[in-house]
Design a protein around this motif. Structure first.
Motif, short mmCIF file in Angstrom:
data_model
loop_
_atom_site.label_atom_id
_atom_site.label_comp_id
_atom_site.label_asym_id
_atom_site.label_seq_id
_atom_site.Cartn_x
_atom_site.Cartn_y
_atom_site.Cartn_z
N ASN A 1 -28.53 -7.64 121.19
CA ASN A 1 -27.34 -9.22 121.83
C ASN A 1 -25.99 -9.07 121.73
O ASN A 1 -25.34 -10.53 122.99
CB ASN A 1 -27.99 -10.20 121.48
CG ASN A 1 -29.51 -11.14 121.32
OD1 ASN A 1 -29.92 -10.49 123.00
ND2 ASN A 1 -30.37 -11.50 121.13
N ASN A 2 -25.55 -7.91 121.57
CA ASN A 2 -24.01 -8.03 121.50
C ASN A 2 -23.76 -7.15 122.67
O ASN A 2 -23.39 -6.03 122.10
CB ASN A 2 -23.90 -7.59 119.87
CG ASN A 2 -22.09 -7.60 119.82
OD1 ASN A 2 -21.58 -7.99 120.60
ND2 ASN A 2 -21.91 -7.17 118.46
N PRO A 3 -23.02 -7.31 123.27
CA PRO A 3 -22.33 -6.81 124.29
C PRO A 3 -20.84 -5.91 124.10
O PRO A 3 -20.00 -5.09 124.33
CB PRO A 3 -21.44 -7.37 125.38
CG PRO A 3 -21.46 -9.14 125.32
CD PRO A 3 -22.53 -8.63 123.97
N ASN A 4 -20.62 -6.11 122.74
CA ASN A 4 -19.33 -5.18 122.25
C ASN A 4 -20.08 -4.52 121.02
O ASN A 4 -18.85 -4.30 120.30
CB ASN A 4 -18.58 -6.48 121.83
CG ASN A 4 -17.20 -7.28 122.63
OD1 ASN A 4 -17.65 -6.75 124.26
ND2 ASN A 4 -17.46 -8.29 122.67
N PHE A 5 -21.04 -4.67 120.88
CA PHE A 5 -21.07 -3.49 119.24
C PHE A 5 -21.23 -2.45 119.86
O PHE A 5 -20.70 -1.92 120.72
CB PHE A 5 -23.08 -3.50 119.94
CG PHE A 5 -23.71 -2.73 118.96
CD1 PHE A 5 -23.56 -2.95 117.58
CD2 PHE A 5 -24.26 -1.02 119.18
CE1 PHE A 5 -24.04 -2.05 116.46
CE2 PHE A 5 -24.28 -0.62 118.28
CZ PHE A 5 -23.83 -0.58 116.82
N LYS A 6 -19.83 -1.62 118.44
CA LYS A 6 -19.58 -0.84 118.61
C LYS A 6 -20.56 0.55 118.41
O LYS A 6 -20.73 0.81 117.03
CB LYS A 6 -18.07 -0.49 117.38
CG LYS A 6 -17.44 0.45 117.36
CD LYS A 6 -17.01 1.27 118.06
CE LYS A 6 -16.12 2.24 118.74
NZ LYS A 6 -15.65 2.74 119.92
#
Length: 235
Positions: A135-140
Protein backbone atom coordinates in the motif's frame (compact mmCIF):
# COMPACT_ATOMS: atom_id res chain seq x y z
CA UNK A 1 23.78 22.19 7.76
CA UNK A 2 23.95 18.82 6.01
CA UNK A 3 24.42 15.99 8.53
CA UNK A 4 23.77 13.10 6.13
CA UNK A 5 26.49 10.49 6.45
CA UNK A 6 28.73 10.02 3.44
CA UNK A 7 30.08 6.78 1.99
CA UNK A 8 33.48 7.81 3.35
CA UNK A 9 31.98 8.19 6.85
CA UNK A 10 30.50 4.70 6.63
CA UNK A 11 33.74 3.13 5.37
CA UNK A 12 35.73 4.88 8.08
CA UNK A 13 33.39 3.56 10.76
CA UNK A 14 33.54 0.07 9.30
CA UNK A 15 37.33 -0.09 9.29
CA UNK A 16 37.46 1.33 12.81
CA UNK A 17 35.14 -1.47 13.93
CA UNK A 18 36.79 -4.28 11.99
CA UNK A 19 40.51 -3.66 12.12
CA UNK A 20 41.83 -6.93 10.69
CA UNK A 21 42.67 -7.05 6.95
CA UNK A 22 40.06 -8.57 4.64
CA UNK A 23 41.10 -11.28 2.20
CA UNK A 24 41.51 -9.81 -1.28
CA UNK A 25 38.90 -11.90 -3.11
CA UNK A 26 36.24 -10.88 -0.56
CA UNK A 27 37.13 -7.21 -0.11
CA UNK A 28 35.13 -6.10 -3.14
CA UNK A 29 32.10 -8.09 -1.95
CA UNK A 30 32.23 -6.44 1.48
CA UNK A 31 32.69 -2.92 0.13
CA UNK A 32 29.95 -3.23 -2.50
CA UNK A 33 27.51 -4.52 0.13
CA UNK A 34 28.59 -1.72 2.46
CA UNK A 35 27.97 0.98 -0.15
CA UNK A 36 24.61 -0.54 -1.12
CA UNK A 37 23.45 -0.60 2.50
CA UNK A 38 24.74 2.94 3.04
CA UNK A 39 22.91 4.40 0.04
CA UNK A 40 19.66 2.80 1.19
CA UNK A 41 20.09 3.95 4.78
CA UNK A 42 20.36 7.62 3.76
CA UNK A 43 17.46 7.44 1.27
CA UNK A 44 14.39 9.29 2.56
CA UNK A 45 11.99 6.64 1.20
CA UNK A 46 13.83 3.68 2.67
CA UNK A 47 12.56 1.90 5.76
CA UNK A 48 13.93 -1.22 7.38
CA UNK A 49 11.89 -4.42 7.06
CA UNK A 50 12.64 -8.09 7.88
CA UNK A 51 12.67 -9.19 4.22
CA UNK A 52 15.41 -6.66 3.52
CA UNK A 53 17.27 -7.96 6.59
CA UNK A 54 17.01 -11.50 5.24
CA UNK A 55 18.41 -10.24 1.93
CA UNK A 56 21.39 -8.66 3.68
CA UNK A 57 22.14 -11.73 5.80
CA UNK A 58 21.70 -14.12 2.85
CA UNK A 59 23.92 -12.03 0.57
CA UNK A 60 26.63 -11.86 3.21
CA UNK A 61 26.48 -15.56 4.04
CA UNK A 62 26.46 -16.70 0.40
CA UNK A 63 29.25 -14.46 -0.85
CA UNK A 64 31.43 -14.93 2.24
CA UNK A 65 31.40 -18.72 2.08
CA UNK A 66 34.88 -20.11 2.56
CA UNK A 67 36.20 -16.96 4.20
CA UNK A 68 39.20 -17.52 6.44
CA UNK A 69 39.68 -17.02 9.27
CA UNK A 70 36.11 -18.16 9.87
CA UNK A 71 35.80 -16.25 13.16
CA UNK A 72 36.35 -12.92 11.36
CA UNK A 73 33.03 -13.23 9.50
CA UNK A 74 30.99 -12.22 12.54
CA UNK A 75 33.18 -9.19 13.15
CA UNK A 76 32.85 -8.12 9.49
CA UNK A 77 29.06 -8.50 9.49
CA UNK A 78 28.68 -6.63 12.78
CA UNK A 79 30.88 -3.80 11.47
CA UNK A 80 28.80 -3.58 8.27
CA UNK A 81 25.62 -2.98 10.24
CA UNK A 82 27.22 -0.70 12.82
CA UNK A 83 28.77 1.40 10.06
CA UNK A 84 25.27 2.44 8.97
CA UNK A 85 24.18 2.84 12.62
CA UNK A 86 22.11 -0.34 12.70
CA UNK A 87 21.98 -3.25 15.16
CA UNK A 88 23.46 -6.44 13.63
CA UNK A 89 21.50 -8.61 16.07
CA UNK A 90 18.25 -7.16 14.75
CA UNK A 91 19.22 -8.19 11.23
CA UNK A 92 20.23 -11.68 12.31
CA UNK A 93 17.16 -12.27 14.48
CA UNK A 94 14.72 -11.10 11.79
CA UNK A 95 16.52 -13.16 9.14
CA UNK A 96 16.49 -16.32 11.26
CA UNK A 97 12.81 -15.82 12.08
CA UNK A 98 11.90 -15.57 8.41
CA UNK A 99 14.13 -18.50 7.48
CA UNK A 100 12.33 -20.73 9.98
CA UNK A 101 8.95 -19.45 8.80
CA UNK A 102 9.69 -20.13 5.12
CA UNK A 103 10.92 -23.64 5.87
CA UNK A 104 7.69 -24.41 7.70
CA UNK A 105 5.35 -23.22 4.91
CA UNK A 106 4.47 -25.01 1.65
CA UNK A 107 5.55 -22.87 -1.30
CA UNK A 108 1.94 -22.42 -2.43
CA UNK A 109 0.97 -20.92 0.93
CA UNK A 110 4.09 -18.74 1.05
CA UNK A 111 3.54 -17.38 -2.47
CA UNK A 112 -0.10 -16.68 -1.66
CA UNK A 113 0.94 -14.80 1.47
CA UNK A 114 3.69 -12.79 -0.22
CA UNK A 115 1.39 -11.92 -3.13
CA UNK A 116 -1.35 -10.79 -0.72
CA UNK A 117 -3.93 -13.28 -2.07
CA UNK A 118 -4.11 -15.66 0.90
CA UNK A 119 -3.14 -13.91 4.15
CA UNK A 120 -2.13 -16.01 7.15
CA UNK A 121 -1.81 -15.33 10.86
CA UNK A 122 1.53 -17.11 11.19
CA UNK A 123 3.58 -13.91 11.68
CA UNK A 124 1.60 -10.77 12.45
CA UNK A 125 4.65 -8.49 12.09
CA UNK A 126 5.51 -9.79 8.63
CA UNK A 127 1.86 -9.65 7.55
CA UNK A 128 1.73 -5.99 8.58
CA UNK A 129 5.02 -5.28 6.78
CA UNK A 130 3.78 -6.90 3.55
CA UNK A 131 0.52 -4.95 3.66
CA UNK A 132 2.43 -1.74 4.26
CA UNK A 133 4.72 -2.42 1.28
CA UNK A 134 1.80 -3.20 -1.02
CA UNK A 135 0.00 0.00 0.00
CA UNK A 136 3.02 2.29 -0.11
CA UNK A 137 3.49 3.89 -3.55
CA UNK A 138 6.83 5.31 -2.37
CA UNK A 139 8.20 1.98 -1.12
CA UNK A 140 11.97 1.93 -1.71
CA UNK A 141 12.60 -1.28 -3.61
CA UNK A 142 16.15 -2.64 -3.51
CA UNK A 143 18.15 -5.57 -4.80
CA UNK A 144 18.64 -6.73 -1.22
CA UNK A 145 14.88 -6.79 -0.71
CA UNK A 146 14.56 -8.89 -3.88
CA UNK A 147 17.15 -11.33 -2.54
CA UNK A 148 15.16 -11.57 0.67
CA UNK A 149 12.04 -12.53 -1.29
CA UNK A 150 14.01 -15.06 -3.34
CA UNK A 151 15.50 -16.55 -0.17
CA UNK A 152 12.02 -17.12 1.27
CA UNK A 153 10.98 -19.01 -1.87
CA UNK A 154 14.23 -20.97 -1.95
CA UNK A 155 13.91 -22.03 1.69
CA UNK A 156 10.30 -23.08 1.22
CA UNK A 157 10.89 -25.06 -2.00
CA UNK A 158 14.46 -25.30 -3.38
CA UNK A 159 13.25 -27.18 -6.46
CA UNK A 160 10.76 -24.44 -7.36
CA UNK A 161 13.45 -21.77 -7.75
CA UNK A 162 15.55 -24.12 -9.90
CA UNK A 163 12.69 -24.47 -12.40
CA UNK A 164 12.67 -21.36 -14.61
CA UNK A 165 8.95 -21.50 -15.39
CA UNK A 166 7.84 -21.98 -11.79
CA UNK A 167 10.32 -19.40 -10.54
CA UNK A 168 9.16 -16.82 -13.08
CA UNK A 169 5.48 -17.40 -12.26
CA UNK A 170 6.11 -17.16 -8.53
CA UNK A 171 8.08 -13.92 -8.85
CA UNK A 172 5.41 -12.39 -11.09
CA UNK A 173 2.73 -13.26 -8.57
CA UNK A 174 4.69 -11.80 -5.66
CA UNK A 175 5.63 -8.67 -7.62
CA UNK A 176 2.01 -8.10 -8.61
CA UNK A 177 0.75 -8.48 -5.05
CA UNK A 178 3.34 -6.11 -3.61
CA UNK A 179 3.08 -3.65 -6.55
CA UNK A 180 6.69 -4.12 -7.60
CA UNK A 181 8.17 -4.28 -11.09
CA UNK A 182 8.39 -7.98 -11.94
CA UNK A 183 10.88 -7.14 -14.70
CA UNK A 184 13.20 -5.38 -12.25
CA UNK A 185 12.76 -8.15 -9.71
CA UNK A 186 13.62 -10.86 -12.23
CA UNK A 187 16.64 -9.01 -13.63
CA UNK A 188 18.06 -8.33 -10.16
CA UNK A 189 17.67 -11.97 -9.16
CA UNK A 190 19.13 -13.28 -12.42
CA UNK A 191 22.19 -11.09 -11.79
CA UNK A 192 22.36 -12.29 -8.17
CA UNK A 193 22.29 -15.95 -9.22
CA UNK A 194 24.86 -15.29 -11.93
CA UNK A 195 27.19 -13.56 -9.47
CA UNK A 196 26.85 -16.48 -7.05
CA UNK A 197 27.99 -18.82 -9.82
CA UNK A 198 30.95 -16.56 -10.64
CA UNK A 199 31.93 -16.37 -6.97
CA UNK A 200 31.76 -20.15 -6.65
CA UNK A 201 33.99 -20.52 -9.72
CA UNK A 202 36.46 -17.96 -8.33
CA UNK A 203 36.65 -19.87 -5.05
CA UNK A 204 37.37 -23.12 -6.89
CA UNK A 205 40.20 -21.44 -8.81
CA UNK A 206 41.56 -19.90 -5.61
CA UNK A 207 41.42 -23.27 -3.82
CA UNK A 208 43.31 -24.92 -6.69
CA UNK A 209 45.96 -22.18 -6.64
CA UNK A 210 46.39 -22.46 -2.86
CA UNK A 211 46.63 -26.25 -3.11
CA UNK A 212 49.28 -26.03 -5.87
CA UNK A 213 51.24 -23.41 -3.89
CA UNK A 214 51.09 -25.56 -0.74
CA UNK A 215 52.42 -28.60 -2.62
CA UNK A 216 55.31 -26.54 -4.02
CA UNK A 217 56.22 -25.29 -0.53
CA UNK A 218 56.08 -28.82 0.84
CA UNK A 219 58.31 -30.08 -2.00
CA UNK A 220 60.86 -27.29 -1.40
CA UNK A 221 60.82 -28.01 2.33
CA UNK A 222 61.32 -31.71 1.72
CA UNK A 223 64.21 -31.06 -0.67
CA UNK A 224 65.90 -28.67 1.75
CA UNK A 225 65.71 -31.13 4.64
CA UNK A 226 66.85 -34.18 2.69
CA UNK A 227 70.47 -34.86 3.54
CA UNK A 228 72.77 -36.63 1.11
CA UNK A 229 74.38 -39.58 2.90
CA UNK A 230 78.17 -39.65 2.26
CA UNK A 231 79.53 -42.92 0.85
CA UNK A 232 81.18 -45.33 3.26
CA UNK A 233 85.01 -45.66 3.10
CA UNK A 234 84.52 -49.37 3.11
CA UNK A 235 82.44 -49.45 -0.07
Amino acid sequence: MNNVRTVSDTKRTFYNRHTRPINTIYRRVVEELMVEMHLLSVNADFSYNPIYALGVVTTFDRFMQGYLPEQDKESIFNALCQAIEEDPQRYKQDAHRLQALAQSLPSKDLIGWLSQTTPTDRDADLAEQLLGIANNPNFKYSRLFAIGLFSLLELSDPELVKDEKQRTEALKSVASGLHLSDDKLTKDLDLYRSNLDKMAQALVVMADMLSADRKKREQRLQQSTTKVTPPSINE
